[in-house]
Structure formats: structure tokens, C-alpha cells
Write a protein that holds these residues in place. Structure first.
Motif, PDB file in Angstrom:
ATOM      1  N   GLY A   1       0.696  -1.120   0.247  1.00  0.00           N
ATOM      2  CA  GLY A   1      -0.261   0.051  -0.122  1.00  0.00           C
ATOM      3  C   GLY A   1       1.021   1.046  -0.084  1.00  0.00           C
ATOM      4  N   TYR A   2       1.988   0.945  -0.838  1.00  0.00           N
ATOM      5  CA  TYR A   2       2.886   2.193  -0.399  1.00  0.00           C
ATOM      6  C   TYR A   2       2.572   3.405  -1.180  1.00  0.00           C
ATOM      7  CZ  TYR A   2       5.085   0.432   3.019  1.00  0.00           C
ATOM      8  OH  TYR A   2       5.513   0.143   4.304  1.00  0.00           O
ATOM      9  N   GLU A   3       2.714   4.343  -1.614  1.00  0.00           N
ATOM     10  CA  GLU A   3       2.979   5.766  -2.572  1.00  0.00           C
ATOM     11  C   GLU A   3       4.520   5.650  -2.947  1.00  0.00           C
ATOM     12  OE1 GLU A   3      -0.450   7.905  -0.448  1.00  0.00           O
ATOM     13  OE2 GLU A   3       1.019   8.658  -0.867  1.00  0.00           O
ATOM     14  N   SER A   4       4.536   5.770  -4.216  1.00  0.00           N
ATOM     15  CA  SER A   4       6.081   6.268  -4.621  1.00  0.00           C
ATOM     16  C   SER A   4       5.520   7.843  -4.988  1.00  0.00           C
ATOM     17  CB  SER A   4       5.881   5.768  -6.437  1.00  0.00           C
ATOM     18  OG  SER A   4       6.145   4.860  -6.331  1.00  0.00           O
ATOM     19  N   HIS A   5       6.473   8.603  -3.877  1.00  0.00           N
ATOM     20  CA  HIS A   5       7.089   9.778  -4.106  1.00  0.00           C
ATOM     21  C   HIS A   5       8.021  10.217  -5.203  1.00  0.00           C
ATOM     22  CE1 HIS A   5       3.394  11.238  -1.333  1.00  0.00           C
ATOM     23  NE2 HIS A   5       3.535   9.281  -1.132  1.00  0.00           N
ATOM     24  N   TYR A   6       8.092  11.375  -5.906  1.00  0.00           N
ATOM     25  CA  TYR A   6       9.487  11.606  -6.235  1.00  0.00           C
ATOM     26  C   TYR A   6       9.594  12.967  -6.127  1.00  0.00           C
ATOM     27  CZ  TYR A   6       8.469   7.247  -8.780  1.00  0.00           C
ATOM     28  OH  TYR A   6       8.674   5.471  -9.546  1.00  0.00           O
ATOM     29  N   TYR A   7      10.819  13.267  -5.845  1.00  0.00           N
ATOM     30  CA  TYR A   7      12.193  14.479  -5.662  1.00  0.00           C
ATOM     31  C   TYR A   7      12.822  14.632  -7.107  1.00  0.00           C
ATOM     32  CZ  TYR A   7       9.189  12.558  -1.534  1.00  0.00           C
ATOM     33  OH  TYR A   7       8.655  12.678  -0.823  1.00  0.00           O
ATOM     34  N   VAL A   8      12.202  16.354  -7.063  1.00  0.00           N
ATOM     35  CA  VAL A   8      13.631  16.711  -8.119  1.00  0.00           C
ATOM     36  C   VAL A   8      15.046  16.254  -7.545  1.00  0.00           C
ATOM     37  CG1 VAL A   8      14.258  18.750  -9.042  1.00  0.00           C
ATOM     38  CG2 VAL A   8      12.045  18.132  -8.669  1.00  0.00           C
ATOM     39  N   ASN A   9      15.832  16.810  -6.182  1.00  0.00           N
ATOM     40  CA  ASN A   9      17.094  16.274  -6.511  1.00  0.00           C
ATOM     41  C   ASN A   9      16.593  14.983  -5.039  1.00  0.00           C
ATOM     42  OD1 ASN A   9      17.561  18.966  -7.105  1.00  0.00           O
ATOM     43  ND2 ASN A   9      15.411  20.016  -5.332  1.00  0.00           N
ATOM     44  N   SER A  10      18.442  14.726  -4.911  1.00  0.00           N
ATOM     45  CA  SER A  10      18.327  13.705  -4.052  1.00  0.00           C
ATOM     46  C   SER A  10      17.866  14.491  -3.111  1.00  0.00           C
ATOM     47  CB  SER A  10      20.189  12.918  -4.008  1.00  0.00           C
ATOM     48  OG  SER A  10      20.612  14.161  -3.523  1.00  0.00           O
ATOM     49  N   GLY A  11      17.564  13.208  -1.745  1.00  0.00           N
ATOM     50  CA  GLY A  11      17.331  13.157  -0.638  1.00  0.00           C
ATOM     51  C   GLY A  11      16.847  13.240  -0.194  1.00  0.00           C
ATOM     52  N   TYR A  12      15.192  12.869  -1.657  1.00  0.00           N
ATOM     53  CA  TYR A  12      13.815  13.658  -0.853  1.00  0.00           C
ATOM     54  C   TYR A  12      13.647  15.449  -1.004  1.00  0.00           C
ATOM     55  CZ  TYR A  12      14.835   8.878   0.410  1.00  0.00           C
ATOM     56  OH  TYR A  12      15.244   7.464   0.840  1.00  0.00           O
ATOM     57  N   SER A  13      13.839  16.147  -1.641  1.00  0.00           N
ATOM     58  CA  SER A  13      13.930  17.390  -1.494  1.00  0.00           C
ATOM     59  C   SER A  13      13.376  17.953  -2.637  1.00  0.00           C
ATOM     60  CB  SER A  13      15.843  17.459  -1.256  1.00  0.00           C
ATOM     61  OG  SER A  13      15.624  19.086  -1.763  1.00  0.00           O
TER      62      SER A  13
END
Length: 143
Positions: free
Chosen positions: A94-106
Motif C-alpha cells: 500500500g505504499y505511494e511512490s513519491h518522486y523528488y527533483v533532488n536527491s535526498g527526497y528534496s
């Protein structure tokens, strides 16, 4: 009379506990297209016509990752960092996939719900993902 009440009450409690146990363990897997069960997949171009990279866990930095699956298709062997155009989520937890512009989830970019996908992200979201964080259900609107 007293024995019947106890037996009836005990049976009712047992039935309620059994029902609760079944409900707690009956979470079905959610399958997104062209992505193996339990994985979060990114694609060089479209979901059905390009190379893929599969993630089982969060990845704080896509540098060094390559599109290492379906490599005879467009993008095979290319780096994943800043090269993602499509994504699919086949989470079994049940996990959502969250994508980020920068490394380190920023710099939050977009997210994909379990069992869902986005084939060809809108132009401003293409080729900019650099990290993936798996998150439980959030209030963020995802694909």
C-alpha cells in the motif's frame, strides 16, 4: 440460563475477533502496468515501449542507477537520474511512490498511488526525478 448467556457471549466475541482478523489481513496487492508485484518502476519513455528500472525500497539518489530492464527498448542502459518520463506502482504494502527533483527526497515532484501509473508525465515533470521515497497513504493527490 447463566451458562447459555456465557456461551452466547463467548461465541459472539470469538466471531467478532475472527472477523476482525480477516479484515486486517485481507489487503490485496495493487498492480500497476508493466511493473512486477511489490515494485515501483520508472521508464525511460512510455510504460509499454521503453526500458525500465524497478525499485523495491526508497532510493535517496538515482545517480548510478540505469534503465537495466527491457534494455532492447529505447533508453536501455541509460542513467535513471533526470531521465524518467513514466512511472508505475505495483506496491504490495500500500505504499505511494513519491518522486523528488533532488536527491535526498528534496523538492517534491509527483507521486503514484498503489496500482496506478502515469504514462508520459506532463512536460514540466519529465526528466527531472532524482529520488524516490515510499510512503504510506498520504493526503497528497497522486496519479
Amino acid at each position: 440460563m447463566r451458562i447459555r448467556r456465557r456461551l452466547g457471549f463467548t461465541a459472539a466475541l470469538a466471531a467478532m475477533a475472527a472477523s476482525a482478523g480477516l479484515l486486517a489481513t485481507a489487503a490485496p496487492a495493487s498492480a500497476g502496468p508493466n511493473c512486477a508485484s511489490g515494485y515501483h518502476c520508472v521508464f525511460y519513455l512510455g510504460i509499454n515501449d521503453s526500458a525500465r528500472h524497478s525499485y523495491f525500497n526508497s532510493d535517496s539518489n538515482f545517480a548510478g542507477d540505469t534503465f537495466n530492464q527491457l534494455t532492447t527498448r529505447s533508453g536501455g542502459g541509460q542513467g535513471v537520474n533526470d531521465n524518467t518520463v513514466s512511472a508505475s506502482n505495483s506496491s504490495t504494502g500500500g505504499y505511494e511512490s513519491h518522486y523528488y527533483v533532488n536527491s535526498g527526497y528534496s523538492g517534491f515532484l509527483f507521486c503514484v498511488n498503489p496500482g496506478s501509473y502515469v504514462d508520459y508525465l506532463p512536460g514540466s515533470q519529465q526528466n527531472t526525478a532524482s529520488s524516490l521515497q515510499l510512503r504510506g497513504t498520504t493526503s497528497i493527490s497522486c496519479y
